[in-house]
Design an enzyme around this catalytic site. Structure first.
Site, PDB file in Angstrom:
ATOM      1  N   ASP A  77       0.824  -1.218   0.000  1.00  0.00           N
ATOM      2  CA  ASP A  77       0.000   0.000   0.000  1.00  0.00           C
ATOM      3  C   ASP A  77       0.864   1.277   0.000  1.00  0.00           C
ATOM      4  O   ASP A  77       2.064   1.239   0.293  1.00  0.00           O
ATOM      5  CB  ASP A  77      -0.892  -0.028   1.246  1.00  0.00           C
ATOM      6  N   LYS A 152      -1.669  -7.996  -5.710  1.00  0.00           N
ATOM      7  CA  LYS A 152      -2.330  -8.266  -4.427  1.00  0.00           C
ATOM      8  C   LYS A 152      -3.539  -7.357  -4.351  1.00  0.00           C
ATOM      9  O   LYS A 152      -3.396  -6.128  -4.377  1.00  0.00           O
ATOM     10  CB  LYS A 152      -1.359  -7.971  -3.276  1.00  0.00           C
ATOM     11  N   ASP A 154      -6.420  -6.156  -2.080  1.00  0.00           N
ATOM     12  CA  ASP A 154      -6.906  -6.098  -0.698  1.00  0.00           C
ATOM     13  C   ASP A 154      -8.419  -5.849  -0.680  1.00  0.00           C
ATOM     14  O   ASP A 154      -9.033  -5.685  -1.748  1.00  0.00           O
ATOM     15  CB  ASP A 154      -6.136  -4.973   0.025  1.00  0.00           C
ATOM     16  N   SER A 186      -7.343 -10.939  -1.023  1.00  0.00           N
ATOM     17  CA  SER A 186      -7.528 -10.864   0.435  1.00  0.00           C
ATOM     18  C   SER A 186      -8.961 -11.215   0.828  1.00  0.00           C
ATOM     19  O   SER A 186      -9.340 -11.100   2.000  1.00  0.00           O
ATOM     20  CB  SER A 186      -7.158  -9.475   0.948  1.00  0.00           C
ATOM     21  N   ASP A 213      -3.450  -9.715   9.723  1.00  0.00           N
ATOM     22  CA  ASP A 213      -2.092  -9.298   9.338  1.00  0.00           C
ATOM     23  C   ASP A 213      -1.064  -9.806  10.339  1.00  0.00           C
ATOM     24  O   ASP A 213      -1.287  -9.754  11.550  1.00  0.00           O
ATOM     25  CB  ASP A 213      -1.997  -7.764   9.341  1.00  0.00           C
TER      26      ASP A 213
HETATM   27  C1  GLA Z   1      -4.249  -4.709   4.984  1.00  0.00           C
HETATM   28  C2  GLA Z   1      -3.503  -5.946   4.492  1.00  0.00           C
HETATM   29  C3  GLA Z   1      -2.018  -5.786   4.734  1.00  0.00           C
HETATM   30  C4  GLA Z   1      -1.518  -4.551   4.034  1.00  0.00           C
HETATM   31  C5  GLA Z   1      -2.305  -3.351   4.489  1.00  0.00           C
HETATM   32  C6  GLA Z   1      -1.968  -2.102   3.687  1.00  0.00           C
HETATM   33  O1  GLA Z   1      -4.189  -4.585   6.368  1.00  0.00           O
HETATM   34  O2  GLA Z   1      -3.988  -7.099   5.099  1.00  0.00           O
HETATM   35  O3  GLA Z   1      -1.326  -6.930   4.278  1.00  0.00           O
HETATM   36  O4  GLA Z   1      -1.613  -4.728   2.641  1.00  0.00           O
HETATM   37  O5  GLA Z   1      -3.704  -3.559   4.379  1.00  0.00           O
HETATM   38  O6  GLA Z   1      -2.705  -0.990   4.072  1.00  0.00           O
END
Ligand code: GLA
Length: 455
Positions: A77, A152, A154, A186, A213
């Protein structure tokens, strides 16, 4: 009519079927270690900027990670500008990525590596930058133009009930772009306790985050292991070539794990057939942590072509044993990787004796055993033998047992006492009666001062 049909293909595609990630992806990702640090004035070396990713790409090659199998450099991110461009396309923050994402992608490819990027299925990324909702096709095509190899996606700022349509839809746009891109979803992580539809997820994603996380601590590692051990929604069974459960990044080499805990994370991630995506500072790695991350035997088990995820086969108090069938096989039986995890935090090792038979290792020709992290051969064992392992506190013993072909023991004697291993040895698998002795279940755990069969 034909044009209309072609245009509608992306949303009709069933399943990802992109031929990628036949073994768990390996690489490096910024999030756990570098988070959303956008202050390049104060932290020029550590902020999310093109400099950081170029330096990590350099280190991946120079420090031997790419030779060991790590290949993706993935931006997480906080790379985006807060607004899309006038053309509606995503654009990076201009001060932190002045050369643009295409140029960074080229730099990474020029090092012989692959390039990954982060986005979010919702209106915003978790860090508050523009998400793909309403722009899916444009964004998938932008990633293809930038020669992205891994996405990825999210799930912040979205409605989880729409994910069953939305995630496959974005995947179909990735496919339709013509560029092969590994697709990391995710999706189930936003449905914990809500029974994600894992067969749909496995059909549409190459890997998926199931759980919370990871943070830089042993507690965090244990909480993730516990979630995967419980396997409440049966997700372990759906993993295999092209589709992997993702317990999140490797934090080895950071601040929170001891050496033994680092071996435990590496060992467990390899047993779980997890993607090996490091999030650490490759510019400042102690050699002993680097050795764990680059351990060839561990990586070979992680990348085993069968792609079977380990299951827990034993748990008693602080000791847990995990087993993962691996190649080579012989007469329909597999070799096995096992991990003996010790959660006991008191400062002396625990002795664990486990019979091969109790691990499901029944090949009468026996097995050769090797300690993965030390590389030390442990000898050959028959199914009736026990293997004795001392496991340090908050650590793991990670062992591979390679199946042997042929009959190694005399067929004359049905049982013989092996004094060295203090166990009865059988000779013919088909005619095995119960093990002589007192009917123990096959695992003996000994803490200093307390000896005995605990199960
Ligand atoms: C979520 C994801 C993390 C990361 C953050 C970034 O929490 O699960 O792996 O990518 O966002 O903001």
């Amino acid at each position: 009519m034909r044009l209309l049909l072609l245009l509608s293909i992306p949303v009709l595609v069933h399943g990802l079927e992109n031929g990628l990630a036949r073994t768990p992806p390996m690489g490096w990702m910024s999030w756990e270690r570098f988070r959303c640090n956008t202050d390049c004035q104060t932290y020029p070396q550590d902020c999310i900027s093109e400099r950081l990713f170029k330096e990590m790409a350099d280190m991946m090659v120079k420090e031997g990670y790419s030779d060991a199998g790590y290949e993706y450099i993935i931006i997480d991110d906080c790379w985006l500008d807060h607004k899309r461009g006038d053309d509606g396309k995503l654009k990076p923050d201009p001060t932190r990525f002045p050369s643009g994402i295409g140029a960074l992608s080229k730099y990474i490819h020029d090092q012989g590596l692959k390039f990954g990027i982060y986005e979010d299925y919702g209106n915003f990324t978790c860090g508050g930058y523009p998400g793909v909702l309403g722009h899916m096709q444009t964004d998938a095509n932008t990633f293809a133009e930038w020669e992205v190899d891994y996405v990825k996606l999210d799930g912040c700022y979205s409605d989880p009930s729409t994910m069953i349509q939305g995630y496959p839809q974005f995947g179909s746009y990735l496919n339709a772009s013509g560029r092969p891109m590994v697709y990391s979803c995710s999706w189930p992580a936003y449905m914990i306790n809500n029974h994600p539809n894992y067969s749909a997820i496995a059909e549409h994603c190459n890997l998926w985050r199931n759980f919370d996380d990871i943070a830089d601590s042993w507690d965090s590692v244990l909480s993730i292991i516990d979630f995967y051990t419980k396997n409440e929604d049966g997700f372990v069974e759906v993993a295999g070539p092209g589709k992997w459960n993702d317990p999140d990044m490797l934090i080895i080499g950071n601040f929170g794990l001891s050496l033994g805990q680092s071996e435990a994370q590496m060992g467990m991630w390899c047993l779980m057939a997890a993607p090996l995506i490091m999030s650490n500072d490759l510019r400042h790695m102690r050699p002993e942590f680097k050795a764990i991350l680059q351990n060839k035997e561990a990586i070979k088990i992680n990348q085993d072509p069968l792609g079977i995820q380990a299951k827990q086969v034993y748990k008693q108090n602080d000791i847990e044993i995990f087993a993962r069938p691996i190649m080579p096989s012989y007469q329909g039986k597999y070799s096995m990787a096992i991990g003996v995890l010790n959660r006991w935090a008191e400062g002396t090792p625990i002795r664990v004796q486990v019979s091969l038979k109790s691990l499901g290792l029944t090949n009468v020709g026996g097995y050769t055993a090797k300690d993965v992290f030390s590389g030390v051969p442990l000898g050959t064992f028959s199914p009736e033998d026990t293997i004795t392992l001392d496991v340090n506190p908050t650590s793991i013993r990670f062992i591979r047992l390679d199946i042997l072909s042929g009959i190694r023991y005399s067929t004359q004697e049905r049982w013989r006492w092996n004094a060295e291993n203090r166990a009865w040895m059988a000779t013919l698998e088909d005619s095995l009666p119960d093990q002589p002795g007192n009917g123990q279940k096959g695992v003996c755990v000994t803490k200093p001062g307390l000896t005995g069969w605990l199960n």
